[in-house]
Structure formats: C-alpha cells, structure tokens
Write a protein that holds these residues in place. Structure first.
Motif, short mmCIF file in Angstrom:
data_model
loop_
_atom_site.label_atom_id
_atom_site.label_comp_id
_atom_site.label_asym_id
_atom_site.label_seq_id
_atom_site.Cartn_x
_atom_site.Cartn_y
_atom_site.Cartn_z
N THR A 138 7.06 1.22 53.86
CA THR A 138 7.92 0.20 53.69
C THR A 138 7.37 -0.82 53.34
OG1 THR A 138 8.29 -0.11 55.97
CG2 THR A 138 9.82 1.26 55.30
N ASP A 139 6.21 -1.40 53.50
CA ASP A 139 5.40 -2.60 53.26
C ASP A 139 4.88 -2.27 51.96
OD1 ASP A 139 6.49 -3.44 55.38
OD2 ASP A 139 4.55 -3.58 56.62
N ILE A 140 4.58 -1.11 51.35
CA ILE A 140 3.65 -0.82 50.15
C ILE A 140 4.56 -1.25 48.87
CG2 ILE A 140 2.75 0.77 48.64
CD1 ILE A 140 1.22 0.96 51.24
N ASP A 141 3.62 -2.28 47.94
CA ASP A 141 4.17 -3.04 46.71
C ASP A 141 3.52 -2.72 45.69
OD1 ASP A 141 2.56 -4.96 47.03
OD2 ASP A 141 3.51 -6.37 47.68
N GLN A 142 3.69 -3.07 44.54
CA GLN A 142 2.81 -2.75 43.38
C GLN A 142 1.53 -3.40 43.22
OE1 GLN A 142 5.78 -4.45 43.55
NE2 GLN A 142 5.94 -6.43 42.19
N ARG A 143 1.58 -4.72 44.20
CA ARG A 143 0.22 -5.30 44.32
C ARG A 143 -0.94 -4.42 45.03
NH1 ARG A 143 4.08 -9.00 43.98
NH2 ARG A 143 4.75 -8.83 46.22
N VAL A 151 12.10 2.08 50.98
CA VAL A 151 10.81 1.93 50.06
C VAL A 151 11.06 1.56 48.63
CG1 VAL A 151 9.47 3.37 51.46
CG2 VAL A 151 10.67 4.29 49.38
N ASP A 152 10.06 0.71 48.04
CA ASP A 152 10.29 0.48 46.69
C ASP A 152 9.76 1.67 45.50
OD1 ASP A 152 10.50 -0.88 44.09
OD2 ASP A 152 9.13 -2.24 44.49
N ALA A 209 5.51 2.23 39.11
CA ALA A 209 5.71 1.89 37.51
C ALA A 209 5.26 0.12 37.52
CB ALA A 209 7.22 2.10 37.19
N LYS A 210 5.55 -0.37 38.52
CA LYS A 210 5.31 -1.80 38.49
C LYS A 210 3.73 -1.97 38.59
CE LYS A 210 9.39 -3.39 40.66
NZ LYS A 210 9.99 -3.74 42.04
N ALA A 211 3.22 -1.13 39.32
CA ALA A 211 1.41 -1.47 39.29
C ALA A 211 1.04 -0.69 38.16
CB ALA A 211 1.12 -0.40 40.62
N ARG A 212 1.61 0.07 37.37
CA ARG A 212 1.17 0.71 36.15
C ARG A 212 1.19 -0.62 35.06
NH1 ARG A 212 0.39 5.59 33.60
NH2 ARG A 212 1.28 6.48 35.63
N ALA A 213 2.31 -1.33 35.17
CA ALA A 213 2.17 -2.55 34.35
C ALA A 213 1.31 -3.53 34.54
CB ALA A 213 3.60 -3.04 34.40
N LEU A 219 -6.34 0.58 42.86
CA LEU A 219 -6.81 1.41 41.77
C LEU A 219 -7.28 0.93 40.74
CD1 LEU A 219 -3.34 3.56 41.31
CD2 LEU A 219 -5.38 4.19 42.72
N ALA A 220 -7.46 -0.55 40.94
CA ALA A 220 -7.96 -1.15 39.62
C ALA A 220 -9.45 -1.05 39.52
CB ALA A 220 -7.83 -2.69 39.82
N PRO A 221 -10.30 -0.80 40.49
CA PRO A 221 -11.53 -0.63 40.35
C PRO A 221 -12.00 0.70 39.59
CG PRO A 221 -11.17 -1.19 42.55
CD PRO A 221 -9.94 -0.87 42.05
N ILE A 222 -11.19 1.57 39.58
CA ILE A 222 -11.32 2.88 38.83
C ILE A 222 -10.39 3.04 37.44
CG2 ILE A 222 -12.33 4.05 40.73
CD1 ILE A 222 -9.47 5.65 41.15
#
Length: 397
Positions: free
Chosen positions: A140-145, A184-185, A190-194, A151-154
């Motif tokens: 419930t606390d997981i967000d796009q950030r 949950v969001d 999709a936001k993380a991909r953006a 995942l950004a490092p790879i």
C-alpha cells in the motif's frame, strides 16, 4: 420517542434477552445466555447490511462513537465493513509487504507458468533487483518513485531485459493485492516507466547462421556423439533446444514427433501437443542416437537427467562462433521466406508459433501438418547439401 440515544447505560447492563434499538441503526443484541453484541445496521447501494461493533463489554458511549464513525463512511458511499477489513490488514504490516504479496501472487499463477514456475524464473527478476530493497515495504506504500529507484541502475544497461520483466511483474503483484482488497496504486508501474524513460539499450537478437551457410556447418557435425546429434536435430526440426533435450522415443509416432505442450514454448494459450513432421534425415539422426537412450530420454546427461541447455551452445562457442543453437530457428524462418512460397501462417506454425488474430486462432483447427512435412523434407535436403527449387505447396494458398 427520540430518534437517537434511546438506551441508557443502566438499561444496557440489565437488559433482558432481545434486540434493543438505540437509534440511527445502532442495536444491542442480548442473548439468552447473558452475552451481548453491538450491531450497526446500514443500507448501502440498496442493500441492507449488519456490522458487528463489539461485545456487550463495550460501553454505550463508545458504541455510539464507533457507530457514528461508520455511519459517516456509509454516507459517502463506501462500505464500512470493507473499510474496516482494510484497516485491519494495514495494521498487520508484515502480512502485506511486497515480499509476502509477491510470493502469494506467484503461487496463484504458478500453474500457468509451466516450467517457469518450477524453475523460479518468474521470481528471479524480483528477487534479484526489487525485493532486497522493497521486500519489507507494505504494498500500500509502494509508489512510482520506489519502483524507479530500484530499477534505474539497470534500466539502460545490461540488465534492461530483467528490469522490464521486473516492472511487468510488479504490476501483476499490485493487481493481485488490489484483488485482495488492498488500496494500492495500480498505475505506479506505468508512472515509473514514464520516470525511467525509454531504455537506451538496444535489444540484440540471437546471432544466427545464414541459411546459405547452414549446410557447411551441418557437415561438420559428423561425429555420432550426443552433442552433434542433438544439434543436428535442432537444425532439422526448427524446434527449440529444450524440446530436443527432453525428446523421448515414446513421443515419436511414425514420421511425426508429438512434442508435449509443456515443453514447447511460444504457443501461449495452447494446451495441445505440437506435432513435428520428421524428415528422413531427422529419422536417421534419431536412429543414430538410439544407443544413447537412458531412462527414456534420447539425449541423456552423463550424470542424471538430460544434457544441459549450454551443451550445444558451448560447442559453437569453442569453435569461435558468435551464433547459437537458437539462431537456427531464424535460419529456417529466413529460408522459408526466401526460398518457398509457404503462407505466413504455415511458416509460423513450422516454428511452433500460433499466428493470427484471436478470432482466427479460435476457429482454426488445422496445424498444417501435410504442408509442413513437405517443407521440412525440402529443408533437410538443403541442410544436407542438396539444392532445390522454390517450394510450392499445393492447396496452401
């Protein structure tokens, strides 16, 4: 009579068995054995519901306070019982961590994953890149950030493919959590991909031997060893190496190999076995491999089970080749396109692919076995050094 606050604290203590209304849907239910329970009756979306608010030991004033809170929730169109269940789950933080929900989602889908479920490959991208950092975080606390940061490092490097798989599977886990009633969001992936942007890493296809050069390579596989024979069969059938490695003699019926659906990848939605036509050359290779049969497998390992997935690739690697066994499927597909008039759906079926729209797939009952038999015999002729003319399939247009 008052609409609310009809009962008194003194009456609650000595109330006889029965149902006693305090007003506005709050009731005291007193049992014959002396036990009691507070109940809130409310109507939501035209349905009457009853919600327990606690036992008779809850004071009247506290029961009224609790009832007022849940009346306000119902007044805005939300279900008090579902809201309370969500709060209880949220209070048990360990039960809704990403690690726990990931394991739960995996178990729910494992039967759909065939060998990926058994091998744990579905879990691998999450276990390696995501769960070490986010595993203890409630879903419930997981967000796009959060997703972007792990995942950004790879995302743009060598691990781009694993990052893509991890992102997709996070989405599956969040949908699973939402189905359980957790808030949950679902748009977080999709936001993380953006936020991550388009991956700068180019996808590289598995190098393949050009179809014109396949006969030269095939001729070098002259030794009657397990590796040479298995690689010959990979080339002749166009089937993935896993299916070849797990080939059993009892799967062969005449000149047809009936490959079990669970070992033929790429036929999503198919539960039927895949019929592979065997050319005379393929049957000759199988006969040469018969002496190696052990425990029913035609290509057994020296220790236990069957030869590994890397066995054939290592042979090509030792020869200084960039190409790999899987690439012979591309060699065959290019040959079909360049040297035959096979319709697209027939050529795709040769590789075990299921071509066409959902409607076409639902009505198609043929697997083009006769047409594929002709094509695979001509392919074998080419592979063994015999040149042929353009292949025309009668009645395949």
């Amino acid at each position: 009579m008052r609409a609310r606050n009809r009962l008194s604290a003194a009456f609650v203590k000595r109330a006889p068995a029965g149902k006693w209304c305090d007003g506005a849907g709050l009731w005291l239910v007193k049992r014959d054995d002396g036990g009691a329970q507070w109940v809130l009756r409310y109507t939501l979306h035209g349905r009457r519901r009853e919600m327990g608010l606690g036992g008779g030991d809850v004071p009247l004033a506290e029961a009224r306070r609790i009832a007022e809170r849940w009346r306000a929730v119902a007044a805005v169109g939300r279900d008090p019982m579902k809201e309370r269940d969500a709060e209880i789950r949220a209070a048990r933080r360990d039960d809704i961590t990403l690690a726990v929900l990931t394991a739960d989602a995996f178990e729910a889908r494992k039967s759909e994953l065939r060998d990926e479920g058994k091998a744990g490959r579905w879990m691998s991208p999450l276990e390696v890149h995501v769960l070490p950092k986010l595993g203890k975080v409630p879903v419930t606390d997981i967000d796009q950030r959060d997703i972007r940061d792990v995942l950004a490092p790879i995302w743009h490097g060598r691990g781009a493919e694993s990052a893509e798989k991890a992102l997709n599977r996070i989405g599956i886990v969040l949908k699973h959590a939402a189905a359980l009633g957790l808030e949950v969001d679902l748009q977080a992936p999709a936001k993380a991909r953006a936020l991550l942007g388009k991956s700068r890493r180019e996808r590289k296809h598995i190098p393949a031997v050009h179809w014109r050069d396949v006969p030269t390579f095939y001729a070098t596989l002259a030794e009657p060893t397990i590796t040479h024979l298995a690689l010959r069969l990979v080339i002749l059938t166009g089937v993935r190496s896993k299916a070849i490695r797990f080939l059993r003699l009892d799967q062969i019926d005449g000149d047809v190999w009936i490959a079990p659906a669970e070992i033929v990848k790429g036929r999503k939605g198919k539960t039927v076995d895949f019929h592979v036509p065997l050319s005379p050359e393929a049957l000759r290779v199988i006969e040469l491999a018969r002496p190696f049969e052990r425990y029913g497998y035609l290509f057994p390992s020296a220790r236990k089970g069957v030869i590994s997935d890397a066995t054939m690739a290592r042979l090509m690697e030792r020869r200084g080749m960039d190409e790999r066994p899987h690439g012979f499927r591309s060699s065959l597909r290019d040959w079909l396109a360049d040297c035959t008039e096979a319709p697209h759906e027939v050529a795709e079926t040769v590789l075990g692919h299921v071509a066409g729209s959902k409607v076409v797939k639902s009505y198609r009952r043929t697997d083009f076995l006769d047409q594929r038999r002709v094509l695979m015999c001509r392919w074998a002729d080419h592979v063994t050094g015999e040149t042929g003319k353009v292949v025309k399939l009668v009645g395949a247009g």
